[in-house]
Motif scaffolding. Structure first.
Motif, PDB file in Angstrom:
ATOM      1  N   GLY A   1      14.546   8.719   4.390  1.00 28.77           N
ATOM      2  CA  GLY A   1      14.574   8.893   5.137  1.00 28.77           C
ATOM      3  C   GLY A   1      12.998   8.198   6.097  1.00 28.77           C
ATOM      4  O   GLY A   1      13.172   8.668   6.998  1.00 28.77           O
ATOM      5  N   ALA A   2      13.157   7.582   5.465  1.00 25.12           N
ATOM      6  CA  ALA A   2      12.413   6.335   6.607  1.00 25.12           C
ATOM      7  C   ALA A   2      12.523   5.705   7.378  1.00 25.12           C
ATOM      8  O   ALA A   2      12.500   5.894   8.503  1.00 25.12           O
ATOM      9  CB  ALA A   2      11.426   5.510   5.442  1.00 25.12           C
TER      10      ALA A   2
ATOM     11  N   TRP B   1       0.684  -1.485  -0.332  1.00 28.09           N
ATOM     12  CA  TRP B   1       0.275  -0.002  -0.012  1.00 28.09           C
ATOM     13  C   TRP B   1       0.858   1.037   0.019  1.00 28.09           C
ATOM     14  O   TRP B   1       2.109   1.171   0.582  1.00 28.09           O
ATOM     15  CB  TRP B   1      -0.962  -0.099   1.228  1.00 28.09           C
ATOM     16  CG  TRP B   1      -1.793  -0.751   1.464  1.00 28.09           C
ATOM     17  CD1 TRP B   1      -2.006  -2.301   2.338  1.00 28.09           C
ATOM     18  CD2 TRP B   1      -3.360  -1.028   0.433  1.00 28.09           C
ATOM     19  NE1 TRP B   1      -3.283  -2.391   1.307  1.00 28.09           N
ATOM     20  CE2 TRP B   1      -3.427  -2.100   0.821  1.00 28.09           C
ATOM     21  CE3 TRP B   1      -3.882  -0.393  -0.585  1.00 28.09           C
ATOM     22  CZ2 TRP B   1      -4.776  -2.393   0.269  1.00 28.09           C
ATOM     23  CZ3 TRP B   1      -4.883  -0.469  -0.827  1.00 28.09           C
ATOM     24  CH2 TRP B   1      -5.002  -1.411  -1.151  1.00 28.09           C
ATOM     25  N   ILE B   2       0.494   1.698  -0.800  1.00 27.40           N
ATOM     26  CA  ILE B   2       1.663   3.386  -0.825  1.00 27.40           C
ATOM     27  C   ILE B   2       0.288   4.140  -0.160  1.00 27.40           C
ATOM     28  O   ILE B   2      -0.735   4.266  -1.272  1.00 27.40           O
ATOM     29  CB  ILE B   2       1.999   3.734  -2.490  1.00 27.40           C
ATOM     30  CG1 ILE B   2       2.732   2.425  -2.646  1.00 27.40           C
ATOM     31  CG2 ILE B   2       2.246   5.004  -2.774  1.00 27.40           C
ATOM     32  CD1 ILE B   2       3.845   2.097  -2.614  1.00 27.40           C
TER      33      ILE B   2
ATOM     34  N   PRO C   1       6.120   1.630   3.503  1.00 30.03           N
ATOM     35  CA  PRO C   1       7.445   2.020   3.253  1.00 30.03           C
ATOM     36  C   PRO C   1       7.837   3.017   3.681  1.00 30.03           C
ATOM     37  O   PRO C   1       8.930   3.589   4.028  1.00 30.03           O
ATOM     38  CB  PRO C   1       7.509   1.390   1.483  1.00 30.03           C
ATOM     39  CG  PRO C   1       6.516   1.726   1.300  1.00 30.03           C
ATOM     40  CD  PRO C   1       5.473   1.561   2.421  1.00 30.03           C
ATOM     41  N   HIS C   2       7.259   4.316   3.034  1.00 32.26           N
ATOM     42  CA  HIS C   2       7.218   5.548   3.082  1.00 32.26           C
ATOM     43  C   HIS C   2       6.707   6.539   3.652  1.00 32.26           C
ATOM     44  O   HIS C   2       7.179   7.810   2.673  1.00 32.26           O
ATOM     45  CB  HIS C   2       8.554   5.906   1.598  1.00 32.26           C
ATOM     46  CG  HIS C   2       7.296   5.960   0.746  1.00 32.26           C
ATOM     47  ND1 HIS C   2       5.607   5.133   0.555  1.00 32.26           N
ATOM     48  CD2 HIS C   2       7.644   6.265  -0.849  1.00 32.26           C
ATOM     49  CE1 HIS C   2       5.737   5.236  -0.551  1.00 32.26           C
ATOM     50  NE2 HIS C   2       6.351   6.494  -1.588  1.00 32.26           N
TER      51      HIS C   2
ATOM     52  N   HIS D   1       4.662  -5.786   9.916  1.00 34.12           N
ATOM     53  CA  HIS D   1       5.106  -4.582   7.998  1.00 34.12           C
ATOM     54  C   HIS D   1       5.853  -3.571   8.484  1.00 34.12           C
ATOM     55  O   HIS D   1       5.861  -2.553   7.496  1.00 34.12           O
ATOM     56  CB  HIS D   1       3.416  -4.217   7.891  1.00 34.12           C
ATOM     57  CG  HIS D   1       2.910  -5.761   7.944  1.00 34.12           C
ATOM     58  ND1 HIS D   1       1.473  -5.858   8.907  1.00 34.12           N
ATOM     59  CD2 HIS D   1       2.119  -6.852   6.763  1.00 34.12           C
ATOM     60  CE1 HIS D   1       0.762  -7.164   8.390  1.00 34.12           C
ATOM     61  NE2 HIS D   1       1.885  -7.117   7.496  1.00 34.12           N
ATOM     62  N   GLY D   2       7.048  -3.587   9.434  1.00 37.39           N
ATOM     63  CA  GLY D   2       7.688  -2.600   8.861  1.00 37.39           C
ATOM     64  C   GLY D   2       7.481  -1.381   9.905  1.00 37.39           C
ATOM     65  O   GLY D   2       8.001  -0.263   9.929  1.00 37.39           O
TER      66      GLY D   2
END
Lengths: 169, 433
Positions: free
Chosen positions: B211-212, B54-55, B298-299, B251-252
């Motif tokens: 950045g993450a 997912w973004i 992720p970001h 999921h990080g």
């Protein structure tokens, strides 16, 4: 155009050149002394609109939205030993052109439009940044000097191509 | 004996994956430098991470009215996100199904149909092809418009945050966010929140993961990188950033929760709204929150920051996407959010503090971007891979999690790298997927 207005136009050109020199010479205190207490220093976020609808910048989000107190904070911050974004300082060159005096009341107030092309080089980085835009400035006359009381900088990019705005526009 | 590895450039995909599995060792606190700059890693990441998960694409409040739309990027592809007549939000690939021209070029606007500049095919904002110039004359009865609708994008939202995915098999957003939702409720579900203005956008010559990594768990850097802020008296002291909890979930995802705070960081007038939207435990956390900084994998990074501006305490809430452009380049897109029902003066001061601290000119932000740029530059090229240069992520490995009122794995101060290890562990899982 009257001779009086031509001379005034010249005077503001020289003011803007001097300002550019102070910033490029990283004399931030010298630069700050050119500001009026009532200063509004803004750079709105530019956006892509569908057609020729204007203005094509937001009236409610800014990259800079400072008064004199916040601008002072930025200048003071650059003098701490932790302002890494400008350690060592960027090499900048401000090219000011198309200076046009609009409203002018001698020894009271003036509004001046100009274009700015700002070149920025950092450290050994071979990338350089170019920031281009239009300044809509207002000046107030105080103690025999013109002081900047409002700057609206309309940047020409919707995505700004520089790592930060640790520099002044 | 160490075996000699090939240049990454010459590796097959299978060899690269094997190399990643050998060298990316988050559980041992070690991540190799090359993952921040190698073009092949970046390419694999695009397929295995950005095309699979997912973004974030925006906030529902950005398109409040019928037929409002906004143009967004989903893993490198332009999509039109629009609010339909029935108020549902739908998203489509910004490509005409006739010859592939972009239908829309503005950042946002309001319209019910999109007309292609190439041949004039026009599409309704529900994706249907509704008009073809001279259709009968040139196609006869043969053209079946119903097969030529725009390519729809799967989207889901949580508390106003909109996410999209190109992966038809992606798990429901609810499952993907999982335990982390508890904290997102505090971030964006505490009250009716709205995005103010357009997002800030600027480009940094940095890999997106820096950045993450910075937001997911690195409060340690604030003492040094943001030393100027303490000098100016905007935060209590340089070491205040250690106080609180570091929390991560599956999921990080991860965040650092700064607490305690003797002052209430949010508009006092809205206490009842906060209480109505949060559980008792969440409200308790909100009441003593000093700051909250984290990353949804992720970001999508987020931040609640409470600082003193012009002698007055004020908080601001923002989310930011580290949108990858290349292995060594990203666009930062930052949205400012505020409580819709907050007093106007509070909203104005909150925005002022956001612009001052976390915009391109932000006095926190600008020092970070300087660091991100130099880390990326140092990770580039063959040498860091050839010499096996690594980053040390061992901080806090000796520590045991503690009980915390919210879900996830929590540690009782923020100076740990457990969150970064969790981030890279999930990243590696996806790369193997």
């Amino acid at each position: 155009m009257t001779v009086e207005k031509m001379l005034a136009n010249y005077e503001f050109e020289q003011w803007l050149y001097k300002e550019a020199q102070l910033l490029d010479d990283i004399d931030f205190d010298g630069w700050f002394s050119l500001m009026h207490q009532s200063l509004i220093y803004q750079m709105p976020v530019r956006v892509n609109k569908e057609g020729t609808e204007r203005p094509d910048y937001t009236a409610d989000m800014y990259c800079f939205d400072d008064d004199i107190e916040l601008l002072k904070l930025r200048v003071d911050r650059l003098k701490t030993d932790y302002a890494w974004a400008e350690i060592p300082p960027s090499r900048t060159r401000r090219f000011v052109s198309n200076v046009k005096l609009d409203e002018y009341v001698p020894e009271q107030k003036a509004s001046v439009n100009s274009y700015l092309l700002l070149y920025r080089s950092r450290s050994t980085d071979i990338h350089h940044d170019l920031i281009s835009g239009e300044r809509k400035d207002e000046f107030t006359y105080e103690n025999g000097q013109w002081k900047l009381s409002k700057r609206l900088f309309i940047v020409d990019q919707t995505t700004i191509n520089t790592r930060n705005l640790a520099i002044f526009i | 004996m160490l075996k000699t590895t090939k240049d990454i450039e010459d590796m097959t995909k299978a060899e690269l994956l094997e190399h990643l599995n050998e060298t990316v060792r988050p559980e041992e606190g070690s991540v190799p430098a090359y993952v921040l700059a190698d073009p092949k890693v970046y390419e694999l990441e695009h397929k295995k991470v950005f095309m699979k998960t997912w973004i974030f694409i925006g906030h529902e409040s950005e398109i409040p009215n019928k037929n409002d739309y906004m143009l967004r990027d989903l893993a490198g592809y332009s999509i039109i996100v629009s609010r339909n007549a029935d108020h549902s939000i739908r998203a489509f690939y910004n490509m005409c199904t006739h010859r592939g021209m972009k239908l829309c070029r503005a950042d946002k606007g309001n319209k019910a149909t999109f007309v292609c500049p190439y041949h004039g095919f026009n599409f309704k904002n529900n994706g249907d092809l509704i008009g073809v110039p001279l259709q009968k004359n040139i196609y006869g009865e043969e053209l079946d418009k119903s097969t030529m609708g725009l390519k729809e994008v799967r989207i889901e939202s949580y508390k106003g945050l909109l996410f999209g995915s190109w992966n038809d098999e992606v798990e429901p957003l609810d499952d993907f966010l999982g335990d982390f939702k508890w904290y997102l409720d505090i971030l964006v579900g505490r009250a009716e929140m709205e995005v103010v203005g357009a997002p800030q956008r600027f480009v940094i010559h940095s890999n997106w993961k820096i950045g993450a990594d910075n937001f997911v768990g690195d409060s340690y850097h604030t003492m040094m990188t943001h030393g100027s802020i303490a000098k100016l008296g905007m935060v209590p002291s340089a070491t205040y950033s250690k106080m609180g909890y570091q929390i991560h979930s599956d999921h990080g995802h991860g965040l650092n929760l700064g607490t305690p705070n003797p002052d209430f960081a949010f508009p006092e007038e809205l206490k009842n709204e906060f209480k109505a939207n949060l559980s008792e435990e969440q409200y308790e956390v909100l009441s003593s929150l000093k700051n909250m900084i984290g990353n949804i994998f992720p970001h999508l990074s987020f931040l609640i920051s409470h600082t003193k501006v012009k002698g007055q305490l004020i908080s601001n809430t923002s989310v930011r996407l580290w949108r990858p452009i290349d292995a060594d380049k990203m666009e930062v897109i930052a949205w400012f959010l505020v409580e819709k029902n907050a007093p106007e003066d509070w909203k104005r001061r909150s925005r002022e503090s956001f612009v001052l601290t976390f915009s391109p000119s932000g006095i926190f932000e600008q020092d970070d971007t300087e660091v991100f740029t130099d880390i990326t530059a140092a990770a580039k090229g063959h040498m860091p891979a050839m010499k096996g240069l690594t980053y040390n992520y061992t901080m806090g490995m000796h520590r045991e999690p503690v009980e915390f009122v919210g879900p996830g794995v929590a540690y009782d101060d923020k100076f740990s790298e457990a969150n970064q290890r969790n981030f890279y562990k999930y990243w590696l899982d996806l790369m193997n997927g």
